[in-house]
Motif scaffolding. Structure first.
Motif, PDB file in Angstrom:
ATOM      1  N   GLY A 485      44.354 -13.110  -5.796  1.00  0.00           N
ATOM      2  CA  GLY A 485      43.187 -14.467  -6.146  1.00  0.00           C
ATOM      3  C   GLY A 485      41.895 -13.949  -6.447  1.00  0.00           C
ATOM      4  N   VAL A 486      41.653 -12.748  -6.415  1.00  0.00           N
ATOM      5  CA  VAL A 486      40.327 -12.269  -6.619  1.00  0.00           C
ATOM      6  C   VAL A 486      39.951 -12.554  -7.845  1.00  0.00           C
ATOM      7  CG1 VAL A 486      38.895 -10.082  -6.770  1.00  0.00           C
ATOM      8  CG2 VAL A 486      40.204 -10.778  -4.673  1.00  0.00           C
ATOM      9  N   VAL A 487      38.873 -13.122  -8.347  1.00  0.00           N
ATOM     10  CA  VAL A 487      38.550 -13.364  -9.749  1.00  0.00           C
ATOM     11  C   VAL A 487      37.212 -12.509 -10.467  1.00  0.00           C
ATOM     12  CG1 VAL A 487      39.528 -15.634  -9.701  1.00  0.00           C
ATOM     13  CG2 VAL A 487      37.287 -15.245  -9.212  1.00  0.00           C
ATOM     14  N   SER A 488      36.595 -11.804  -9.661  1.00  0.00           N
ATOM     15  CA  SER A 488      35.579 -11.209 -10.302  1.00  0.00           C
ATOM     16  C   SER A 488      35.462  -9.923  -9.704  1.00  0.00           C
ATOM     17  CB  SER A 488      34.046 -11.892  -9.982  1.00  0.00           C
ATOM     18  OG  SER A 488      33.843 -12.013  -8.632  1.00  0.00           O
ATOM     19  N   LEU A 489      34.497  -8.726  -9.908  1.00  0.00           N
ATOM     20  CA  LEU A 489      34.362  -7.499  -9.584  1.00  0.00           C
ATOM     21  C   LEU A 489      33.478  -7.636  -8.382  1.00  0.00           C
ATOM     22  CD1 LEU A 489      33.152  -5.628 -12.722  1.00  0.00           C
ATOM     23  CD2 LEU A 489      35.343  -5.392 -11.691  1.00  0.00           C
ATOM     24  N   ASP A 490      32.816  -8.793  -8.081  1.00  0.00           N
ATOM     25  CA  ASP A 490      31.946  -8.910  -6.883  1.00  0.00           C
ATOM     26  C   ASP A 490      32.854  -9.319  -5.830  1.00  0.00           C
ATOM     27  OD1 ASP A 490      29.527  -8.078  -7.806  1.00  0.00           O
ATOM     28  OD2 ASP A 490      28.833  -9.897  -8.146  1.00  0.00           O
ATOM     29  N   THR A 491      33.747 -10.103  -5.852  1.00  0.00           N
ATOM     30  CA  THR A 491      34.665 -10.757  -4.918  1.00  0.00           C
ATOM     31  C   THR A 491      35.850  -9.669  -4.706  1.00  0.00           C
ATOM     32  OG1 THR A 491      36.028 -11.720  -6.637  1.00  0.00           O
ATOM     33  CG2 THR A 491      34.268 -13.356  -5.351  1.00  0.00           C
ATOM     34  N   ALA A 492      35.829  -8.714  -5.492  1.00  0.00           N
ATOM     35  CA  ALA A 492      36.658  -7.413  -5.222  1.00  0.00           C
ATOM     36  C   ALA A 492      36.031  -6.767  -4.056  1.00  0.00           C
ATOM     37  CB  ALA A 492      36.931  -6.649  -6.326  1.00  0.00           C
ATOM     38  N   ILE A 493      34.739  -6.459  -4.372  1.00  0.00           N
ATOM     39  CA  ILE A 493      33.994  -5.802  -3.286  1.00  0.00           C
ATOM     40  C   ILE A 493      34.059  -6.696  -1.812  1.00  0.00           C
ATOM     41  CG2 ILE A 493      31.667  -5.112  -2.512  1.00  0.00           C
ATOM     42  CD1 ILE A 493      31.014  -4.775  -5.545  1.00  0.00           C
ATOM     43  N   LEU A 494      33.917  -7.987  -1.870  1.00  0.00           N
ATOM     44  CA  LEU A 494      34.137  -8.592  -0.533  1.00  0.00           C
ATOM     45  C   LEU A 494      35.245  -8.688  -0.096  1.00  0.00           C
ATOM     46  CD1 LEU A 494      31.500 -11.679  -1.617  1.00  0.00           C
ATOM     47  CD2 LEU A 494      31.032 -10.157   0.104  1.00  0.00           C
ATOM     48  N   TRP A 495      36.332  -8.716  -0.850  1.00  0.00           N
ATOM     49  CA  TRP A 495      37.770  -8.761  -0.384  1.00  0.00           C
ATOM     50  C   TRP A 495      37.972  -7.569   0.497  1.00  0.00           C
ATOM     51  CZ3 TRP A 495      42.215  -6.113   0.206  1.00  0.00           C
ATOM     52  CH2 TRP A 495      43.246  -6.690   0.570  1.00  0.00           C
ATOM     53  N   LEU A 496      37.492  -6.362  -0.070  1.00  0.00           N
ATOM     54  CA  LEU A 496      37.699  -4.907   0.451  1.00  0.00           C
ATOM     55  C   LEU A 496      37.142  -5.122   1.932  1.00  0.00           C
ATOM     56  CD1 LEU A 496      39.294  -2.472   0.450  1.00  0.00           C
ATOM     57  CD2 LEU A 496      37.422  -1.551  -0.741  1.00  0.00           C
ATOM     58  N   TRP A 497      35.907  -5.519   2.008  1.00  0.00           N
ATOM     59  CA  TRP A 497      34.983  -5.649   3.030  1.00  0.00           C
ATOM     60  C   TRP A 497      35.638  -6.308   4.211  1.00  0.00           C
ATOM     61  CZ3 TRP A 497      32.795 -10.594   4.312  1.00  0.00           C
ATOM     62  CH2 TRP A 497      32.223 -10.621   5.343  1.00  0.00           C
ATOM     63  N   MET A 498      36.285  -7.659   3.731  1.00  0.00           N
ATOM     64  CA  MET A 498      36.960  -8.671   4.594  1.00  0.00           C
ATOM     65  C   MET A 498      38.104  -7.902   5.201  1.00  0.00           C
ATOM     66  SD  MET A 498      38.881 -12.218   3.825  1.00  0.00           S
ATOM     67  CE  MET A 498      40.044 -11.240   2.585  1.00  0.00           C
ATOM     68  N   ALA A 499      38.836  -6.983   4.425  1.00  0.00           N
ATOM     69  CA  ALA A 499      39.942  -6.646   4.707  1.00  0.00           C
ATOM     70  C   ALA A 499      39.656  -5.413   5.670  1.00  0.00           C
ATOM     71  CB  ALA A 499      40.925  -5.690   3.437  1.00  0.00           C
ATOM     72  N   HIS A 500      38.552  -4.388   5.607  1.00  0.00           N
ATOM     73  CA  HIS A 500      38.436  -3.393   6.372  1.00  0.00           C
ATOM     74  C   HIS A 500      37.872  -4.018   7.643  1.00  0.00           C
ATOM     75  CE1 HIS A 500      35.751   0.442   6.751  1.00  0.00           C
ATOM     76  NE2 HIS A 500      36.628   0.296   7.872  1.00  0.00           N
ATOM     77  N   ASN A 501      37.002  -5.215   7.950  1.00  0.00           N
ATOM     78  CA  ASN A 501      37.053  -5.978   9.122  1.00  0.00           C
ATOM     79  C   ASN A 501      38.007  -6.481   9.750  1.00  0.00           C
ATOM     80  OD1 ASN A 501      34.147  -5.524   9.632  1.00  0.00           O
ATOM     81  ND2 ASN A 501      33.527  -7.474   8.543  1.00  0.00           N
ATOM     82  N   GLU A 502      39.232  -6.859   8.811  1.00  0.00           N
ATOM     83  CA  GLU A 502      40.446  -7.295   9.686  1.00  0.00           C
ATOM     84  C   GLU A 502      40.865  -6.296  10.352  1.00  0.00           C
ATOM     85  OE1 GLU A 502      43.369 -10.364  10.109  1.00  0.00           O
ATOM     86  OE2 GLU A 502      41.198 -10.394   9.526  1.00  0.00           O
ATOM     87  N   VAL A 503      41.124  -4.710   9.547  1.00  0.00           N
ATOM     88  CA  VAL A 503      41.644  -3.956  10.340  1.00  0.00           C
ATOM     89  C   VAL A 503      41.025  -3.251  11.470  1.00  0.00           C
ATOM     90  CG1 VAL A 503      42.226  -1.213   9.877  1.00  0.00           C
ATOM     91  CG2 VAL A 503      42.698  -3.040   8.033  1.00  0.00           C
ATOM     92  N   ASN A 504      39.476  -3.552  11.375  1.00  0.00           N
ATOM     93  CA  ASN A 504      38.598  -3.093  12.567  1.00  0.00           C
ATOM     94  C   ASN A 504      39.093  -3.895  13.652  1.00  0.00           C
ATOM     95  OD1 ASN A 504      37.347  -0.800  11.276  1.00  0.00           O
ATOM     96  ND2 ASN A 504      35.512  -2.140  11.055  1.00  0.00           N
ATOM     97  N   LYS A 505      39.359  -5.301  13.495  1.00  0.00           N
ATOM     98  CA  LYS A 505      39.581  -6.223  14.692  1.00  0.00           C
ATOM     99  C   LYS A 505      40.851  -5.762  15.173  1.00  0.00           C
ATOM    100  CE  LYS A 505      38.459 -10.474  13.672  1.00  0.00           C
ATOM    101  NZ  LYS A 505      38.693 -11.953  13.255  1.00  0.00           N
ATOM    102  N   ARG A 506      41.756  -5.501  14.310  1.00  0.00           N
ATOM    103  CA  ARG A 506      43.196  -5.148  14.871  1.00  0.00           C
ATOM    104  C   ARG A 506      43.127  -3.779  15.609  1.00  0.00           C
ATOM    105  NH1 ARG A 506      47.298  -1.874  12.616  1.00  0.00           N
ATOM    106  NH2 ARG A 506      46.251  -1.729  10.856  1.00  0.00           N
ATOM    107  N   LEU A 507      42.284  -2.746  15.420  1.00  0.00           N
ATOM    108  CA  LEU A 507      42.338  -1.592  15.980  1.00  0.00           C
ATOM    109  C   LEU A 507      41.450  -1.347  17.046  1.00  0.00           C
ATOM    110  CD1 LEU A 507      42.833   0.789  12.769  1.00  0.00           C
ATOM    111  CD2 LEU A 507      44.649  -0.178  14.568  1.00  0.00           C
ATOM    112  N   SER A 508      40.250  -2.375  17.279  1.00  0.00           N
ATOM    113  CA  SER A 508      39.607  -2.291  18.333  1.00  0.00           C
ATOM    114  C   SER A 508      40.046  -1.973  19.601  1.00  0.00           C
ATOM    115  CB  SER A 508      38.541  -3.465  18.248  1.00  0.00           C
ATOM    116  OG  SER A 508      37.500  -3.573  19.470  1.00  0.00           O
ATOM    117  N   LYS A 509      39.532  -0.859  20.368  1.00  0.00           N
ATOM    118  CA  LYS A 509      40.098  -0.731  21.704  1.00  0.00           C
ATOM    119  C   LYS A 509      41.386  -0.073  21.817  1.00  0.00           C
ATOM    120  CE  LYS A 509      36.575  -3.278  23.452  1.00  0.00           C
ATOM    121  NZ  LYS A 509      35.549  -2.550  23.958  1.00  0.00           N
TER     122      LYS A 509
END
Length: 597
Positions: A485-509
């Protein structure tokens, strides 16, 4: 992304040849956490020495001093040998080569290395109190003998109350010996020896915690020894509560021999004697003959530590060495390990290399190599062998090719130990960089494909990433978080940032988390104060932050040969206007609820 977390509580050992300083940074020393030597620093010295119920025998040394390097094995051996005495006297060491300790070493008037100082119990912090010099022995046994001589002198000066009575027995009267024994004593073990041995004093200190017994010794006391008719010395005797004297063993040459005999005697009496603490491969020779350790590794480790501290201070930057090392790893150890590459997997490889050709920050020869690599893959037919990719990459690493600007090494992605961070960190940085680079190169181009980098990443993770669980989680997240659903280059940057934080949350501790770089929701407030307000992410500020951090103009070249990179290196953005890039934000279809922590 991880956040560096420095401790500020105390110094403590961590790993071979290092300790963590008061401010959380690492230093190199001659002693490790596997040794029984207490590592002192300017930050913990007062707490460990002054006002304590135990004494301390401290070595002041310089880690680059050859004599100190030779001396260290015997000092470790002493600490292990008298570990049972730790509640009475502590074996410690201070590295005067550490800048943090240099003033303290001057205050204690340390003029030569190594210097041994004894600090008695309840020692007071006063200017003139710098401890008492203790002469170095030739080996662990003579170190111990010098220490015992110091303790005997301490007791003569009415100190050393934590020790058992170490004054030699001078009276020939056995009755007097028994009558002056500590309260509750049922058995007094008396070692008869000369001035050259210290078996009696050693045993007295070793067995001070055993109930109902006391250990004493006499040296050259002929009035006491003649009536016993003992022929070979040292000898072990016991005096029971009826004041009967029994010879347990003549010619006792070691304290271990005497200790075992005492244990054997007391066992039927239900008095427990603990086993002695031992370690394998304890150094017992003369320290002057000890092999000097190879300090090259320590020097390199110190240089790495200095670099690590410099990197931490630099904050949010990307290192060329990390990007290149991640690229090498992905080709050599993941793609090349695939026996045959075809179908969807081959297309994923083509997409990955195509993105690298466009956006990876290589110099002229590096870009030429990627273009050539892409052509080879395209002309390989329906099936490509992983071994072919391995050959191409190894060929590219030859020095005369001038493709890679640095050896394979982690700079910003270096973990606190080898099993932390590294490649996963490098791969995240690589794809963050590629999403930002795509936005830079295609700024103002409405025809640019916003899925180009994300699809390449998704294909790579699905088909080549070595962690199968990680790959599965990422694919599930891509579907759940609507990557398509990403529609622009900027939202691609933001999507990857969001995905990275999602992984960080899962792997915390998680067990894989580096304790010095915990998994956090980034950017943290200290790095971007305006990125999150009242626990809500500000997407406009986030995109500006990400474009600044992962922009080509923010790449750092520590560890890289910039001559290779600057030869034919393209500009930092398509239109040369970083201001335009940072402000051109499109957060369409990326909902606030999807990126709230």
């Amino acid at each position: 992304m991880e956040s560096n977390k420095n401790s500020n509580s105390k110094s403590f050992l961590q790993g071979e040849g290092t300790y963590i300083k008061f401010d959380g940074t690492q230093r190199i020393c001659l002693y490790t956490q596997e040794d029984d030597v207490n590592v002192l620093t300017a930050f913990n010295f007062k707490n460990e020495i002054y006002g304590r119920s135990y004494a301390s025998l401290v070595e002041f040394y310089n880690s680059w001093c050859g004599f100190c390097q030779r001396f260290a094995p015997s000092w470790k051996a002493l600490a292990t040998d008298i570990k049972e005495w730790k509640h009475m006297v502590n074996v410690a060491a201070v590295d005067c080569a550490d800048d943090d300790n240099s003033q303290m070493c001057r205050d204690f008037e340390i003029m030569a290395y190594p210097t041994l100082r004894y600090f008695h119990e309840n020692y007071k912090q006063e200017t003139e109190n710098i401890g008492v010099d203790v002469e170095k022995g030739d080996d662990v046994y003579s170190h111990k003998k010098k220490l015992i001589q110091r303790i005997v002198q301490e007791q003569k000066e009415h100190r050393g109350v934590q020790y058992p009575n170490l004054q030699p027995v001078t009276s020939p009267d056995i009755n007097e010996l028994y009558d002056k024994a500590p309260k509750g004593t049922k058995y007094t073990f008396l070692i008869l020896e000369d001035n050259n041995t210290i078996i009696g004093a050693e045993l007295a200190l070793d067995l001070v915690g055993v109930h109902n017994i006391t250990v004493r010794y006499t040296q050259n006391n002929t009035e006491l020894t003649l009536p016993t008719q003992i022929k070979k010395f040292p000898a072990l005797t016991v005096i029971d509560y009826n004041k009967n004297i029994l010879i347990l063993k003549e010619n006792v040459t070691t304290k271990e021999m005497a200790r075992n005999k005492i244990k054997e005697y007391l066992q039927p009496l239900h008095i427990q004697v603990p086993s002695a603490t031992t370690k394998p491969n304890i150094f017992t020779g003369k320290w002057i003959n000890a092999k000097v350790p190879d300090m090259t590794e320590l020097m390199e480790a110190r240089e790495r530590e200095n670099l690590r501290q410099k990197v931490i201070k630099m904050g949010d930057v990307v290192f060329q060495a990390d990007l290149e090392t991640a690229l090498r790893y992905s080709f050599k150890l993941e793609i090349a390990s695939t026996k045959s590459i075809s179908g969807e997997r081959l297309q994923a490889l083509i997409n990955y290399v195509s993105v690298l050709v466009k956006y990876f920050p290589f110099g002229f020869y590096g870009k030429e190599f990627l273009v050539d690599l892409k052509e080879k893959i395209l002309h390989a037919g329906d099936v490509l062998q992983g071994s072919e990719v391995n050959f191409w990459i190894r060929e590219a690493e030859s020095e005369d090719r001038k493709i890679f600007s640095s050896p394979a090494q982690w700079i910003g992605c270096q973990g606190s130990s080898k099993n932390y961070r590294g490649y996963p960190c490098g791969l995240w940085k690589l794809f963050h960089y590629l999403t930002v680079s795509a936005a830079e190169h295609n700024s103002g181009n409405p025809e640019a494909d916003p899925h180009e980098v994300l699809n390449a990443m998704h294909g790579y993770v699905k088909n080549f990433f070595g962690c199968s669980d990680c790959s599965r989680h990422f694919q599930e997240m891509a579907a759940k978080k609507d990557m398509n659903g990403v529609v622009s280059l900027d939202t691609a940057i933001l999507w990857l940032w969001m995905a990275h934080n999602e992984v960080n949350k899962r792997l915390s501790k998680d067990a894989t988390e580096d304790p010095e770089f915990p998994k956090v929701q980034f950017p943290i407030h200290e790095r971007c104060p305006t990125c999150r307000v009242n626990n809500t992410w500000n997407l406009q500020e986030i995109i500006s932050y990400l474009k600044q951090v992962y922009s080509s103009i923010n790449v750092r070249y520590i560890g890289s040969d910039t001559r290779i990179l600057h030869f034919g290196l393209e500009g930092s953005s398509g239109n040369g206007s970083s201001i335009f890039i940072f402000k051109n934000v499109d957060s369409t279809r990326l909902q606030e609820k999807d990126v709230r922590a």
